[in-house]
Design a protein around this motif. Sequence first.
Motif, PDB file in Angstrom:
ATOM      1  N   ASP A   7       6.708   7.698  -4.020  1.00  0.00           N
ATOM      2  CA  ASP A   7       7.421   8.678  -4.854  1.00  0.00           C
ATOM      3  C   ASP A   7       8.402   9.484  -4.007  1.00  0.00           C
ATOM      4  OD1 ASP A   7       5.850   8.058  -7.077  1.00  0.00           O
ATOM      5  OD2 ASP A   7       4.368   9.567  -6.563  1.00  0.00           O
ATOM      6  N   TRP A   8       9.524   9.842  -4.605  1.00  0.00           N
ATOM      7  CA  TRP A   8      10.463  10.785  -4.009  1.00  0.00           C
ATOM      8  C   TRP A   8      10.808  11.796  -5.088  1.00  0.00           C
ATOM      9  CZ3 TRP A   8      15.498  11.867  -5.624  1.00  0.00           C
ATOM     10  CH2 TRP A   8      16.195  12.752  -4.807  1.00  0.00           C
ATOM     11  N   HIS A   9      10.417  13.031  -4.882  1.00  0.00           N
ATOM     12  CA  HIS A   9      10.783  14.105  -5.809  1.00  0.00           C
ATOM     13  C   HIS A   9      12.057  14.740  -5.286  1.00  0.00           C
ATOM     14  CE1 HIS A   9       7.094  14.308  -8.285  1.00  0.00           C
ATOM     15  NE2 HIS A   9       6.583  13.713  -7.222  1.00  0.00           N
ATOM     16  N   GLY A  10      13.016  14.912  -6.146  1.00  0.00           N
ATOM     17  CA  GLY A  10      14.290  15.477  -5.730  1.00  0.00           C
ATOM     18  C   GLY A  10      14.900  16.288  -6.841  1.00  0.00           C
ATOM     19  N   LEU A  11      16.190  16.367  -6.854  1.00  0.00           N
ATOM     20  CA  LEU A  11      16.908  17.125  -7.867  1.00  0.00           C
ATOM     21  C   LEU A  11      18.214  16.398  -8.139  1.00  0.00           C
ATOM     22  CD1 LEU A  11      16.859  19.782  -9.523  1.00  0.00           C
ATOM     23  CD2 LEU A  11      18.075  20.845  -7.643  1.00  0.00           C
ATOM     24  N   TRP A  12      18.322  15.815  -9.339  1.00  0.00           N
ATOM     25  CA  TRP A  12      19.556  15.115  -9.683  1.00  0.00           C
ATOM     26  C   TRP A  12      20.695  16.115  -9.828  1.00  0.00           C
ATOM     27  CZ3 TRP A  12      18.762  10.595  -8.269  1.00  0.00           C
ATOM     28  CH2 TRP A  12      17.623   9.884  -8.578  1.00  0.00           C
ATOM     29  N   PRO A  13      21.916  15.681  -9.576  1.00  0.00           N
ATOM     30  CA  PRO A  13      23.069  16.585  -9.709  1.00  0.00           C
ATOM     31  C   PRO A  13      23.237  17.065 -11.155  1.00  0.00           C
ATOM     32  CG  PRO A  13      23.730  14.449  -8.780  1.00  0.00           C
ATOM     33  CD  PRO A  13      22.293  14.340  -9.151  1.00  0.00           C
ATOM     34  N   ASP A  14      23.891  18.200 -11.290  1.00  0.00           N
ATOM     35  CA  ASP A  14      24.214  18.707 -12.621  1.00  0.00           C
ATOM     36  C   ASP A  14      25.021  17.681 -13.394  1.00  0.00           C
ATOM     37  OD1 ASP A  14      23.139  21.120 -13.321  1.00  0.00           O
ATOM     38  OD2 ASP A  14      24.666  22.297 -12.306  1.00  0.00           O
TER      39      ASP A  14
END
Length: 81
Positions: A7-14
Amino acid sequence: MFTSVVDWHGLWPDDPESDRSPSAKYDGVQVVFHGEDAQGGRWADYHTVFVHVSKFGDLSRARKLAAYIGGEVLGEPQLGW
């Protein structure tokens, strides 16, 4: 035999066209080795990559992210993390 999961938790761009904001808790990528289910389980002869987008899912955003890297969404949405 068991499946393996990375798993990789991240933050997709706006994405101004989306009605949902990015979510550091729910955005990310999951690779399931020798499996086809986000929850692990049945053995398969192939690997599956899941794109996680928000707590509620956002198929159009998942399609945009897949297209961005030259891929496409295959199959039906699944419940992830």
